[in-house]
Design a protein around this motif. Structure first.
Motif, PDB file in Angstrom:
ATOM      1  N   GLN A   2     138.407  40.147 -27.391  1.00 13.29           N
ATOM      2  CA  GLN A   2     138.117  40.350 -25.969  1.00 13.29           C
ATOM      3  C   GLN A   2     137.770  38.997 -25.355  1.00 13.29           C
ATOM      4  O   GLN A   2     137.023  38.226 -25.933  1.00 13.29           O
ATOM      5  N   LEU A   3     138.328  38.753 -24.162  1.00  9.05           N
ATOM      6  CA  LEU A   3     138.189  37.451 -23.522  1.00  9.05           C
ATOM      7  C   LEU A   3     137.528  37.598 -22.165  1.00  9.05           C
ATOM      8  O   LEU A   3     137.835  38.519 -21.409  1.00  9.05           O
ATOM      9  N   GLN A   4     136.649  36.660 -21.844  1.00 11.64           N
ATOM     10  CA  GLN A   4     135.926  36.673 -20.577  1.00 11.64           C
ATOM     11  C   GLN A   4     135.993  35.278 -19.973  1.00 11.64           C
ATOM     12  O   GLN A   4     135.374  34.347 -20.469  1.00 11.64           O
ATOM     13  N   ALA A   5     136.749  35.158 -18.893  1.00 13.38           N
ATOM     14  CA  ALA A   5     136.894  33.866 -18.216  1.00 13.38           C
ATOM     15  C   ALA A   5     135.836  33.704 -17.143  1.00 13.38           C
ATOM     16  O   ALA A   5     135.432  34.685 -16.508  1.00 13.38           O
ATOM     17  N   SER A   6     135.422  32.471 -16.927  1.00 12.02           N
ATOM     18  CA  SER A   6     134.428  32.170 -15.898  1.00 12.02           C
ATOM     19  C   SER A   6     134.582  30.725 -15.439  1.00 12.02           C
ATOM     20  O   SER A   6     135.324  29.950 -16.046  1.00 12.02           O
ATOM     21  N   GLY A   7     133.872  30.382 -14.358  1.00  6.10           N
ATOM     22  CA  GLY A   7     133.857  29.002 -13.898  1.00  6.10           C
ATOM     23  C   GLY A   7     134.665  28.729 -12.651  1.00  6.10           C
ATOM     24  O   GLY A   7     134.668  27.605 -12.140  1.00  6.10           O
ATOM     25  N   GLY A   8     135.365  29.722 -12.148  1.00  9.48           N
ATOM     26  CA  GLY A   8     136.126  29.519 -10.935  1.00  9.48           C
ATOM     27  C   GLY A   8     135.221  29.359  -9.723  1.00  9.48           C
ATOM     28  O   GLY A   8     134.017  29.576  -9.793  1.00  9.48           O
ATOM     29  N   GLY A   9     135.830  28.956  -8.625  1.00 10.65           N
ATOM     30  CA  GLY A   9     135.060  28.782  -7.401  1.00 10.65           C
ATOM     31  C   GLY A   9     135.855  28.057  -6.342  1.00 10.65           C
ATOM     32  O   GLY A   9     137.067  27.877  -6.482  1.00 10.65           O
ATOM     33  N   LEU A  10     135.160  27.645  -5.301  1.00  8.87           N
ATOM     34  CA  LEU A  10     135.766  26.919  -4.189  1.00  8.87           C
ATOM     35  C   LEU A  10     135.454  25.432  -4.343  1.00  8.87           C
ATOM     36  O   LEU A  10     134.292  25.052  -4.524  1.00  8.87           O
ATOM     37  N   VAL A  11     136.492  24.604  -4.259  1.00  9.24           N
ATOM     38  CA  VAL A  11     136.312  23.165  -4.402  1.00  9.24           C
ATOM     39  C   VAL A  11     137.257  22.452  -3.436  1.00  9.24           C
ATOM     40  O   VAL A  11     138.331  22.983  -3.101  1.00  9.24           O
ATOM     41  N   TYR A 110     146.374  39.093 -26.010  1.00 14.47           N
ATOM     42  CA  TYR A 110     145.070  39.407 -25.429  1.00 14.47           C
ATOM     43  C   TYR A 110     144.853  38.557 -24.182  1.00 14.47           C
ATOM     44  O   TYR A 110     145.157  37.355 -24.182  1.00 14.47           O
ATOM     45  N   TRP A 111     144.294  39.193 -23.138  1.00 15.65           N
ATOM     46  CA  TRP A 111     144.104  38.520 -21.859  1.00 15.65           C
ATOM     47  C   TRP A 111     142.692  38.725 -21.349  1.00 15.65           C
ATOM     48  O   TRP A 111     142.116  39.807 -21.508  1.00 15.65           O
ATOM     49  N   GLY A 112     142.155  37.692 -20.710  1.00 16.50           N
ATOM     50  CA  GLY A 112     140.902  37.824 -19.986  1.00 16.50           C
ATOM     51  C   GLY A 112     141.150  38.397 -18.606  1.00 16.50           C
ATOM     52  O   GLY A 112     142.297  38.603 -18.193  1.00 16.50           O
ATOM     53  N   GLN A 113     140.085  38.590 -17.856  1.00 12.28           N
ATOM     54  CA  GLN A 113     140.187  39.278 -16.569  1.00 12.28           C
ATOM     55  C   GLN A 113     140.561  38.353 -15.414  1.00 12.28           C
ATOM     56  O   GLN A 113     140.898  38.833 -14.351  1.00 12.28           O
ATOM     57  N   GLY A 114     140.512  37.053 -15.622  1.00 16.02           N
ATOM     58  CA  GLY A 114     140.867  36.114 -14.566  1.00 16.02           C
ATOM     59  C   GLY A 114     139.662  35.624 -13.785  1.00 16.02           C
ATOM     60  O   GLY A 114     138.688  36.348 -13.588  1.00 16.02           O
ATOM     61  N   THR A 115     139.768  34.384 -13.339  1.00 14.40           N
ATOM     62  CA  THR A 115     138.736  33.796 -12.485  1.00 14.40           C
ATOM     63  C   THR A 115     139.435  33.026 -11.365  1.00 14.40           C
ATOM     64  O   THR A 115     140.407  32.306 -11.613  1.00 14.40           O
ATOM     65  N   LEU A 116     138.951  33.198 -10.136  1.00 20.77           N
ATOM     66  CA  LEU A 116     139.631  32.651  -8.968  1.00 20.77           C
ATOM     67  C   LEU A 116     139.218  31.207  -8.721  1.00 20.77           C
ATOM     68  O   LEU A 116     138.028  30.892  -8.636  1.00 20.77           O
ATOM     69  N   VAL A 117     140.219  30.360  -8.564  1.00 18.75           N
ATOM     70  CA  VAL A 117     140.022  28.966  -8.178  1.00 18.75           C
ATOM     71  C   VAL A 117     140.663  28.758  -6.815  1.00 18.75           C
ATOM     72  O   VAL A 117     141.850  29.040  -6.637  1.00 18.75           O
ATOM     73  N   THR A 118     139.880  28.277  -5.882  1.00 18.13           N
ATOM     74  CA  THR A 118     140.380  28.000  -4.539  1.00 18.13           C
ATOM     75  C   THR A 118     140.133  26.533  -4.218  1.00 18.13           C
ATOM     76  O   THR A 118     138.989  26.068  -4.286  1.00 18.13           O
TER      77      THR A 118
END
Length: 121
Positions: A2-11, A110-118
Motif C-alpha cells: 500500500q502506497l501513500q503519497a504526500s508533499g504536494g502543494g502550491l509553488v 500498486y498505486w498511491g492515491q496521488g498528490t496535487l502539485v500546482t
C-alpha cells in the motif's frame, strides 16, 4: 503493498518541492518504484523510476536534470525532489510499484492515491 503519497502543494515557478511516498509491507525493497503524473485532460505520464536497490534511475526527458528520484528502503519510502518547477509540471503525482524498472504504466501493479502539485507562473 500500500502506497501513500504526500508533499504536494502550491509553488511558484522556479521553486522546489519534495514528494514522498510511504509504503506498507515488508516487500517494499523488492520493487522498483516509479512516479507518474496526470495533468487535467491529459493521460497519465511517466516521470521517473528507481530500481529496487536504488542503483539505477531513469527520467522522462521533460524532467531530466530538474527532478531527482531516491529511496530509503529502511524507511519504506521513495522521494521525488523537484527543482526549477515550471507551470507545465502542474499535475497530480502518483507513486507506483512494479516488479521491474520500467516507464511502462501497465507494468505497475500498486498505486498511491496521488498528490496535487500546482506551479503558478
Amino acid at each position: 503493498v500500500q502506497l501513500q503519497a504526500s508533499g504536494g502543494g502550491l509553488v511558484q515557478a522556479g521553486g522546489s518541492l519534495r514528494l514522498s511516498c510511504a509504503a506498507s509491507g515488508r516487500s517494499f525493497s523488492s520493487y522498483a518504484m516509479g512516479w507518474f503524473r496526470q495533468a487535467p485532460g491529459k493521460e497519465r505520464e511517466f516521470v521517473a523510476v528507481i530500481s529496487w536497490s536504488g542503483g539505477n534511475t531513469y527520467y522522462a526527458d521533460s524532467v531530466e536534470g530538474r527532478f531527482t528520484i531516491s529511496r530509503d528502503n529502511a524507511k519504506n519510502t521513495v522521494y521525488l525532489q523537484m527543482n526549477s518547477l515550471k507551470p507545465e509540471d502542474t499535475a497530480v503525482y502518483y507513486c507506483a510499484a512494479a516488479s521491474i524498472s520500467t516507464n511502462y504504466v501497465d507494468e505497475y501493479r500498486y498505486w498511491g492515491q496521488g498528490t496535487l502539485v500546482t506551479v503558478s507562473s
